[in-house]
Design a protein around this motif. Sequence first.
Motif, PDB file in Angstrom:
ATOM      1  N   PRO A 107      -1.138  -3.132  -4.248  1.00 40.08           N
ATOM      2  CA  PRO A 107      -0.111  -3.098  -3.198  1.00 40.08           C
ATOM      3  C   PRO A 107       0.764  -1.867  -3.293  1.00 40.08           C
ATOM      4  O   PRO A 107       1.358  -1.436  -2.305  1.00 40.08           O
ATOM      5  CB  PRO A 107       0.691  -4.377  -3.461  1.00 40.08           C
ATOM      6  CG  PRO A 107       0.475  -4.670  -4.908  1.00 40.08           C
ATOM      7  CD  PRO A 107      -0.912  -4.214  -5.214  1.00 40.08           C
ATOM      8  N   TRP A 108       0.870  -1.299  -4.507  1.00 38.72           N
ATOM      9  CA  TRP A 108       1.618  -0.060  -4.720  1.00 38.72           C
ATOM     10  C   TRP A 108       0.648   0.971  -5.316  1.00 38.72           C
ATOM     11  O   TRP A 108       0.577   1.138  -6.532  1.00 38.72           O
ATOM     12  CB  TRP A 108       2.792  -0.291  -5.663  1.00 38.72           C
ATOM     13  CG  TRP A 108       3.624  -1.483  -5.297  1.00 38.72           C
ATOM     14  CD1 TRP A 108       3.545  -2.729  -5.834  1.00 38.72           C
ATOM     15  CD2 TRP A 108       4.638  -1.532  -4.295  1.00 38.72           C
ATOM     16  NE1 TRP A 108       4.450  -3.561  -5.247  1.00 38.72           N
ATOM     17  CE2 TRP A 108       5.148  -2.858  -4.299  1.00 38.72           C
ATOM     18  CE3 TRP A 108       5.187  -0.603  -3.412  1.00 38.72           C
ATOM     19  CZ2 TRP A 108       6.157  -3.268  -3.437  1.00 38.72           C
ATOM     20  CZ3 TRP A 108       6.198  -1.005  -2.561  1.00 38.72           C
ATOM     21  CH2 TRP A 108       6.678  -2.310  -2.573  1.00 38.72           C
ATOM     22  N   PRO A 109      -0.125   1.668  -4.478  1.00 42.72           N
ATOM     23  CA  PRO A 109      -1.167   2.594  -4.984  1.00 42.72           C
ATOM     24  C   PRO A 109      -0.633   3.652  -5.942  1.00 42.72           C
ATOM     25  O   PRO A 109      -1.289   3.974  -6.944  1.00 42.72           O
ATOM     26  CB  PRO A 109      -1.721   3.223  -3.709  1.00 42.72           C
ATOM     27  CG  PRO A 109      -1.409   2.246  -2.620  1.00 42.72           C
ATOM     28  CD  PRO A 109      -0.114   1.623  -3.007  1.00 42.72           C
ATOM     29  N   ALA A 110       0.536   4.182  -5.656  1.00 41.71           N
ATOM     30  CA  ALA A 110       1.077   5.227  -6.528  1.00 41.71           C
ATOM     31  C   ALA A 110       1.349   4.681  -7.925  1.00 41.71           C
ATOM     32  O   ALA A 110       1.071   5.337  -8.945  1.00 41.71           O
ATOM     33  CB  ALA A 110       2.358   5.799  -5.913  1.00 41.71           C
ATOM     34  N   LEU A 111       1.888   3.460  -8.004  1.00 42.54           N
ATOM     35  CA  LEU A 111       2.170   2.849  -9.295  1.00 42.54           C
ATOM     36  C   LEU A 111       0.886   2.525 -10.058  1.00 42.54           C
ATOM     37  O   LEU A 111       0.792   2.737 -11.274  1.00 42.54           O
ATOM     38  CB  LEU A 111       3.001   1.582  -9.088  1.00 42.54           C
ATOM     39  CG  LEU A 111       3.573   0.892 -10.322  1.00 42.54           C
ATOM     40  CD1 LEU A 111       4.492   1.847 -11.082  1.00 42.54           C
ATOM     41  CD2 LEU A 111       4.318  -0.368  -9.938  1.00 42.54           C
ATOM     42  N   SER A 112      -0.128   2.035  -9.325  1.00 44.56           N
ATOM     43  CA  SER A 112      -1.417   1.734  -9.965  1.00 44.56           C
ATOM     44  C   SER A 112      -2.084   3.004 -10.479  1.00 44.56           C
ATOM     45  O   SER A 112      -2.641   3.027 -11.585  1.00 44.56           O
ATOM     46  CB  SER A 112      -2.335   1.021  -8.965  1.00 44.56           C
ATOM     47  OG  SER A 112      -1.777  -0.207  -8.540  1.00 44.56           O
ATOM     48  N   ASP A 113      -2.017   4.073  -9.682  1.00 45.25           N
ATOM     49  CA  ASP A 113      -2.614   5.335 -10.113  1.00 45.25           C
ATOM     50  C   ASP A 113      -1.904   5.908 -11.336  1.00 45.25           C
ATOM     51  O   ASP A 113      -2.543   6.472 -12.234  1.00 45.25           O
ATOM     52  CB  ASP A 113      -2.561   6.353  -8.970  1.00 45.25           C
ATOM     53  CG  ASP A 113      -3.468   5.964  -7.803  1.00 45.25           C
ATOM     54  OD1 ASP A 113      -4.397   5.153  -8.034  1.00 45.25           O
ATOM     55  OD2 ASP A 113      -3.251   6.457  -6.682  1.00 45.25           O
TER      56      ASP A 113
END
Length: 417
Positions: free
Chosen positions: A290-296
């Motif tokens: 849901p938060w791509p930047a955080l997952s990346d």
Amino acid sequence: MKRFGSVLGHGIERITASALGPYQTAVVRIGFAATWLLFLLRELPNRHELYGPDSPWSWDMAQQLIAENHAFTALMWSDGRIWFEALYALAVLSSVLLMLGWRTRTMSVLFMIGVLSLQNRSIFMGDGGDNVIHLMATYLVFTRCGQVWSLDARRAARARTAPVGRSADADLEKAAQPVDRVGPVLWWALGLGLSVVTFMGELSGGWLLVFWGLWLSHGLWWAVGRRAPDGEGHRLLDVIVKLAHNAALLVIMVEACLIYATAGWYKIQGSRWQDGTAIYYPLRLDYFSPWPALSDLLASHGLMVMLVTYGTVAVQVAFPFTLFNRRVKNVLLAAMICEHAVIAVILGLPFFSLAMIAADAVFLPTSFLRRVAGWTARARGALFARLSRGRTVPVQRGADEEPARESAEHARVGFPS
């Protein structure tokens, strides 16, 4: 041998004399009721596709499966939209009332009915947390989960402190005690509904015995407590109820341990968990990002991925064994709660995480829960005081004393309004 007998006797006396873990069962009650309520409210626009007439798992397919596994679901009694809407509303209402602790004995049964009816209607809907809610909703029926932090506890405290007549006549004093009229009316209404369902042939076998047994036991408890509250019969029933509560509490604790132990040992057998990369793959899936930047950001740090992967396995495998050491248990418990909070945010699984945190709450220390109750009571008192100071309308003499007296009463019974 004498020492062993003394310890055994003390243990038996303890489990028969009191319902253990009142704060823990209250947190479990509030946690699972709130989790299920939030899920139902979030899926309100999608309820027809999940569990209703528009579900891909059609009513006929569900009926065939229920005929094989004999699972309980009231949604199989009719395929009409009105019946579905009524049951969905019942599930929402029972969740709210159970969370607040209003008539917890009755609401726990209705909560179980709502959970089983919806989940068994479409068994492929869920993220793992639904299985935990499914089990705990059944266990809560056998607990006295409204001893503290509930409207039932508030009503019981007010009944104990209610003034009685000055007469020394015991009959007059008994007559002066507040009479519960809501409970019997609710019991008769549910009995009438259960009779109709039984007459229509919708209940049979084990579930018929379960619901009628629960209904009769609740009626027997009220009748004996009303007529002879200090008699041998009421004391015997009280011991049975406490034993059932303590047994259900033990089952909840064992269930939580089994969930972690089996998850941890299955992870050990996986090659991706063995090489420390298992956490990396869900972080790269759009469905769990849901938060791509955080997952990346997390996936780009190999050392962090390895530590989280191994740490997850170690905590899950070790947790059941840490119950023998209170300090180590509390540390791992805090770590698991933080881990589920991170899963809720990073992987987008809030209801799974809430369900697991609610299950973990059964191991929280009583001293910590009492401290939280004290903080909440003080915050509530400060809020009332601030609102009272901000009023411009004259208040009658003595009105400001009531919130303080009520707050002190709630602190005594552990009710954080």
